[in-house]
Design an enzyme around this catalytic site. Structure first.
Site, PDB file in Angstrom:
ATOM      1  N   GLU A 113      21.891 -11.425   2.678  1.00 45.31           N
ATOM      2  CA  GLU A 113      21.661 -11.345   1.230  1.00 45.31           C
ATOM      3  C   GLU A 113      22.967 -11.335   0.446  1.00 45.31           C
ATOM      4  O   GLU A 113      23.073 -11.984  -0.594  1.00 45.31           O
ATOM      5  CB  GLU A 113      20.830 -10.107   0.884  1.00 45.31           C
ATOM      6  CG  GLU A 113      19.429 -10.081   1.502  1.00 45.31           C
ATOM      7  CD  GLU A 113      18.592 -11.302   1.142  1.00 45.31           C
ATOM      8  OE1 GLU A 113      18.867 -11.942   0.094  1.00 45.31           O
ATOM      9  OE2 GLU A 113      17.672 -11.632   1.907  1.00 45.31           O
ATOM     10  N   PRO A 150       0.821  -1.202   0.000  1.00 43.76           N
ATOM     11  CA  PRO A 150       0.000   0.000   0.000  1.00 43.76           C
ATOM     12  C   PRO A 150       0.862   1.262   0.000  1.00 43.76           C
ATOM     13  O   PRO A 150       1.915   1.295   0.633  1.00 43.76           O
ATOM     14  CB  PRO A 150      -0.777  -0.080   1.317  1.00 43.76           C
ATOM     15  CG  PRO A 150      -0.676  -1.481   1.759  1.00 43.76           C
ATOM     16  CD  PRO A 150       0.565  -2.049   1.167  1.00 43.76           C
ATOM     17  N   GLY A 151       0.423   2.261  -0.732  1.00 44.49           N
ATOM     18  CA  GLY A 151       1.098   3.549  -0.702  1.00 44.49           C
ATOM     19  C   GLY A 151       2.302   3.677  -1.599  1.00 44.49           C
ATOM     20  O   GLY A 151       3.010   4.668  -1.553  1.00 44.49           O
ATOM     21  N   THR A 152       2.556   2.671  -2.444  1.00 44.25           N
ATOM     22  CA  THR A 152       3.730   2.751  -3.309  1.00 44.25           C
ATOM     23  C   THR A 152       3.425   3.471  -4.611  1.00 44.25           C
ATOM     24  O   THR A 152       4.314   3.663  -5.423  1.00 44.25           O
ATOM     25  CB  THR A 152       4.266   1.345  -3.624  1.00 44.25           C
ATOM     26  OG1 THR A 152       3.169   0.504  -3.956  1.00 44.25           O
ATOM     27  CG2 THR A 152       5.000   0.781  -2.437  1.00 44.25           C
ATOM     28  N   GLY A 153       2.165   3.826  -4.813  1.00 45.10           N
ATOM     29  CA  GLY A 153       1.846   4.615  -6.007  1.00 45.10           C
ATOM     30  C   GLY A 153       1.171   3.844  -7.126  1.00 45.10           C
ATOM     31  O   GLY A 153       1.278   4.243  -8.283  1.00 45.10           O
ATOM     32  N   LYS A 154       0.476   2.787  -6.791  1.00 52.86           N
ATOM     33  CA  LYS A 154      -0.194   2.005  -7.840  1.00 52.86           C
ATOM     34  C   LYS A 154      -1.315   2.808  -8.494  1.00 52.86           C
ATOM     35  O   LYS A 154      -1.390   2.900  -9.716  1.00 52.86           O
ATOM     36  CB  LYS A 154      -0.764   0.698  -7.248  1.00 52.86           C
ATOM     37  CG  LYS A 154       0.302  -0.204  -6.666  1.00 52.86           C
ATOM     38  CD  LYS A 154      -0.291  -1.472  -6.116  1.00 52.86           C
ATOM     39  CE  LYS A 154      -1.178  -1.244  -4.916  1.00 52.86           C
ATOM     40  NZ  LYS A 154      -0.465  -0.673  -3.764  1.00 52.86           N
ATOM     41  N   THR A 155      -2.163   3.387  -7.660  1.00 55.04           N
ATOM     42  CA  THR A 155      -3.254   4.193  -8.194  1.00 55.04           C
ATOM     43  C   THR A 155      -2.694   5.362  -8.990  1.00 55.04           C
ATOM     44  O   THR A 155      -3.160   5.674 -10.088  1.00 55.04           O
ATOM     45  CB  THR A 155      -4.125   4.707  -7.037  1.00 55.04           C
ATOM     46  OG1 THR A 155      -4.464   3.605  -6.196  1.00 55.04           O
ATOM     47  CG2 THR A 155      -5.388   5.340  -7.545  1.00 55.04           C
TER      48      THR A 155
HETATM   49  P1  ADP Z   1      -1.362   2.854  -3.699  1.00 56.52           P
HETATM   50  O1  ADP Z   1      -2.481   2.936  -4.693  1.00 56.52           O
HETATM   51  O2  ADP Z   1      -0.200   2.044  -4.174  1.00 56.52           O
HETATM   52  O3  ADP Z   1      -1.799   2.441  -2.342  1.00 56.52           O
HETATM   53  P2  ADP Z   1      -1.351   5.656  -4.122  1.00 56.52           P
HETATM   54  O4  ADP Z   1      -1.106   5.717  -5.580  1.00 56.52           O
HETATM   55  O5  ADP Z   1      -2.758   5.827  -3.690  1.00 56.52           O
HETATM   56  O6  ADP Z   1      -0.776   4.316  -3.522  1.00 56.52           O
HETATM   57  O7  ADP Z   1      -0.416   6.716  -3.410  1.00 56.52           O
HETATM   58  C1  ADP Z   1      -0.907   7.627  -2.479  1.00 56.52           C
HETATM   59  C2  ADP Z   1      -0.154   8.932  -2.574  1.00 56.52           C
HETATM   60  O8  ADP Z   1       1.198   8.786  -2.190  1.00 56.52           O
HETATM   61  C3  ADP Z   1      -0.109   9.481  -3.980  1.00 56.52           C
HETATM   62  O9  ADP Z   1      -1.213  10.254  -4.248  1.00 56.52           O
HETATM   63  C4  ADP Z   1       1.175  10.286  -3.978  1.00 56.52           C
HETATM   64  O10 ADP Z   1       0.964  11.561  -3.439  1.00 56.52           O
HETATM   65  C5  ADP Z   1       2.041   9.530  -3.027  1.00 56.52           C
HETATM   66  N1  ADP Z   1       2.909   8.593  -3.769  1.00 56.52           N
HETATM   67  C6  ADP Z   1       2.854   7.258  -3.712  1.00 56.52           C
HETATM   68  N2  ADP Z   1       3.791   6.698  -4.499  1.00 56.52           N
HETATM   69  C7  ADP Z   1       4.449   7.715  -5.078  1.00 56.52           C
HETATM   70  C8  ADP Z   1       5.527   7.783  -6.022  1.00 56.52           C
HETATM   71  N3  ADP Z   1       6.111   6.669  -6.502  1.00 56.52           N
HETATM   72  N4  ADP Z   1       5.951   8.995  -6.418  1.00 56.52           N
HETATM   73  C9  ADP Z   1       5.363  10.111  -5.933  1.00 56.52           C
HETATM   74  N5  ADP Z   1       4.343  10.118  -5.065  1.00 56.52           N
HETATM   75  C10 ADP Z   1       3.881   8.934  -4.619  1.00 56.52           C
HETATM   76 ZN    ZN Z   2      17.869 -16.036   2.413  1.00 58.31          ZN
HETATM   77 MG    MG Z   3      -4.456   2.693  -4.238  1.00 59.66          MG
END
Ligand code: ADP
Ligand code: ZN
Ligand code: MG
Length: 603
Positions: free
Chosen positions: A420, A199-204
């Site tokens: 590692e 979560p929070g890695t920027g998939k959306t």
């Molecule tokens: P996910 O869908 O993976 O849970 P989100 O795309 O909703 O994550 O990310 C939430 C917010 O965090 C985004 O709106 C952005 O502001 C920030 N964020 C997450 N990943 C990135 C990234 N790789 N680069 C810049 N901002 C990011």
């Molecule tokens: Zn190992």
């Molecule tokens: Mg998301």
């Protein structure tokens, strides 16, 4: 969506409030005192009545009233009893006139306002209802449009530190920009692209960026939204979504949190969720039924790919997986740069140092960090965000994260680094092992604390005994490195041990590679009985043979472990240097370790 709901509840409350106030005003304006007829006659005789309007059976008018001293005229009404009134009125010199009884305004007040109120509430309720239901009671087509964005303002520049994922998505953008180029050559694109990552890695964000980069409409929906609907509505919505998307092609359909919708069927504790299954089935039907050459690309995101229904992952469906991983230090630096753009930052802030302070942070955490630091600067009455604020913000967020998802502490990081690098170093020193691509101590997935990415250089159908032994060595390299460096071992290796043991067991039981047992095959391919009740299956060999097998398996592992320790001890310098490098940069290319090793071997 959620915001929208809250909004309309406020509208309803405000409307009711306004209506009540209006009602009060009107009642006050028309505050007419009702008096008995006798009182009216008495007032008339006393000369208090000023004027009257006489209807069939009502009399209204104004009479003088003594109120706190001065005389005021107040409206009154009474029900008429005496039909011959004019004489008396004349006698007392009152202006009088006849009136046709239609109390227009009062009618308005007493009928129209409740009606307006009723329809108002009804309308708002209906709208909320319809918003939840899509096609119910409104023309369905309009509803799903809520989720459509004709132009997405997000671009690839907004998503940083995820270069590998971006690389994979570039092709999709190309296709959406010029579908003809692809279709002319008969090329096929994946129908479904699944973004996988914590979560929070920027998939959306990435999904939106793909739409923004290729300038196509973006239809999005969250898996959980399909599920909370009434029976049958989810499936209808899926149909709707695809129908609309086809009209708008080229475009992107994005299903966020696919796991909410796509959980493996029949896994629910309650014996399955009928509605969800129906929706999922409809999704599968739609996916099979559409042809990507019309320019519709289906994307989805999940942080729990392991619970998805296997049917969703079959070829022709979500068969392309794009890993959106936690960022390494460089990545975090880039993400921070994105989020610092709109902020006035002091000169003393070094993004690299901030990135170094935040191992384990994902994009969302870093966005939060930038925001938190700004808020702190405001609270400290500063006109720029300085390093002190970042420091404090990091501490705050880390405290929160530690509770939430266990960041690795310093000691653990060191252990993982040696572990590692141990794997990688053994792989590099032995022939016939897969190439080491990447060594990383960034936690990946749920269990692994770090990883060493090895990729096979070629397809292999046969493996020699020495190759299998080398594979065992690589698996044991992690634990051996821990033992050499810390004279202690950790629980981090249990996966490795199980892999090593599996290989050794196969060597002994299936491949006839144990000198003591000879070229005998011990493991019949038994058809598993269903249901498998966990009963011990009958062995085709004696208890004695089983004992020899066990000791042979152990002997293989033990001797390889010794060999591994020897390799690592010999290259202890490289192990140390490599671990230090990984600790500093969090993930390094395999080639860099190879260079360290070569440099060491030359001297
Ligand atoms: P996910 O869908 O993976 O849970 P989100 O795309 O909703 O994550 O990310 C939430 C917010 O965090 C985004 O709106 C952005 O502001 C920030 N964020 C997450 N990943 C990135 C990234 N790789 N680069 C810049 N901002 C990011
Ligand atoms: Zn190992
Ligand atoms: Mg998301």
């Amino acid at each position: 969506m959620e915001n929208h709901h809250k909004f309309s509840i406020w509208y309803v409350l405000i409307a009711i409030w306004i209506v009540l106030i209006l009602h009060n005003l009107i009642v006050q304006m028309f505050a007419v005192k009702h008096i008995p007829y006798s009182e009216f006659v008495k007032a008339l005789n006393a000369g208090m009545v000023v004027e009257v309007a006489i209807g069939q059976d009502r009399i209204e008018g104004k009479m003088k009233v003594i109120q706190d001293g001065p005389e005021v005229e107040k409206p009154f009404s009474t029900v008429r009893v005496d039909p011959d009134l004019s004489d008396l009125l004349e006698k007392h010199n009152v202006t009088f006139k006849g009136v046709i009884e239609t109390h227009f305004l009062r009618n308005l007040a007493s009928w129209v306002f409740p009606l307006i109120l009723f329809f108002g509430i009804w309308y708002v309720m209906m709208r909320r209802f319809a918003a939840r239901q899509g096609s119910f009671l409104t023309l369905g087509k309009k509803k799903a449009k809520v989720y459509m964005e004709d132009e997405v303002g997000v671009t690839f520049d907004d998503a940083a530190g995820v270069d590998e994922a971006k690389e994979e998505l570039v092709e999709v953008i190309d296709f959406l920009k010029t579908p003809e180029k692809f279709t002319r050559l008969g090329g096929k694109l994946p129908k479904g692209i699944l973004l996988v990552g914590p979560p929070g890695t920027g998939k959306t964000l990435l999904a939106r960026a793909v739409a923004g980069e290729s300038k196509v409409p973006f239809f999005s929906m969250s898996g959980s939204e399909f599920v909370e609907l009434f029976v049958g509505m989810g499936a209808a919505r899926v149909r709707d979504l695809f129908a609309q998307a086809k009209e708008k092609a080229p475009c992107i359909i994005f299903i966020d949190e696919l796991d909410a919708l796509g959980k493996a069927r029949g896994l629910g504790i309650t014996g399955g969720h009928d509605e969800r299954e129906q929706t999922l089935n409809q999704l599968l039907v739609e996916m099979d039924g559409f042809d990507p050459t019309i320019g519709v690309i289906l994307m989805a995101a999940t942080n729990r790919p392991e619970i998805l229904d296997p049917a969703l992952l079959r070829p022709g469906r979500f068969d392309r997986h794009v890993l959106v991983d936690r960022p390494d230090k460089r990545g975090r630096e880039e993400i921070l740069m994105v989020h610092l753009k709109g902020i006035v930052v002091d000169k003393d802030v070094e993004v690299e140092i901030v990135a170094g302070m935040t191992p384990g942070f994902v994009g969302a955490d870093l966005a939060n960090l930038a925001n938190e630091a700004t808020l702190l600067a405001v609270r400290h009455n500063k006109d720029k965000v300085g390093m002190a604020e970042f420091q404090e913000a990091v501490e705050r967020i880390v405290a929160g994260l530690e509770k939430k998802n266990r960041l690795i502490n310093k000691m653990e990081r060191e252990i993982v680094a040696y572990h590692e690098v141990g794997h990688a170093l053994v792989a590099l020193s032995l022939p016939g092992t897969d190439t080491v691509r990447k060594i990383s101590i960034i936690p990946r997935g749920v269990a692994a604390l770090g990883y060493t990415l090895q990729v096979p250089t070629e397809d292999r159908f046969l493996m020699t005994k020495s190759e299998l032994l080398n594979k065992i060595c690589v698996a044991l390299g992690g634990r051996a490195a821990e033992e050499i460096q810390f004279q202690d071992v950790s629980t981090g290796a249990h996966n490795d041990l199980s892999r090593a043991t599996d290989i050794a067991r196969s060597m002994v039981k299936q491949y006839g590679m144990s000198p003591k047992l000879g070229n005998v095959y011990f493991e019949k391919d038994r058809q598993r009985q269903f249901p498998d009740l966990g009963m011990p299956s009958a062995k085709d060999y004696s208890e004695q043979t089983a004992q020899v097998m066990d000791s042979e398996i152990k002997a293989i592992i033990d001797s390889q472990y010794e060999a591994v320790k020897e390799i690592l001890s010999k290259h202890k310098n490289v192990l140390d240097e490599g671990a230090a490098l990984v600790l500093k940069e969090e993930s390094i290319e395999g080639d860099r370790l190879k260079k360290l090793l070569e440099a060491h071997q030359k001297t």
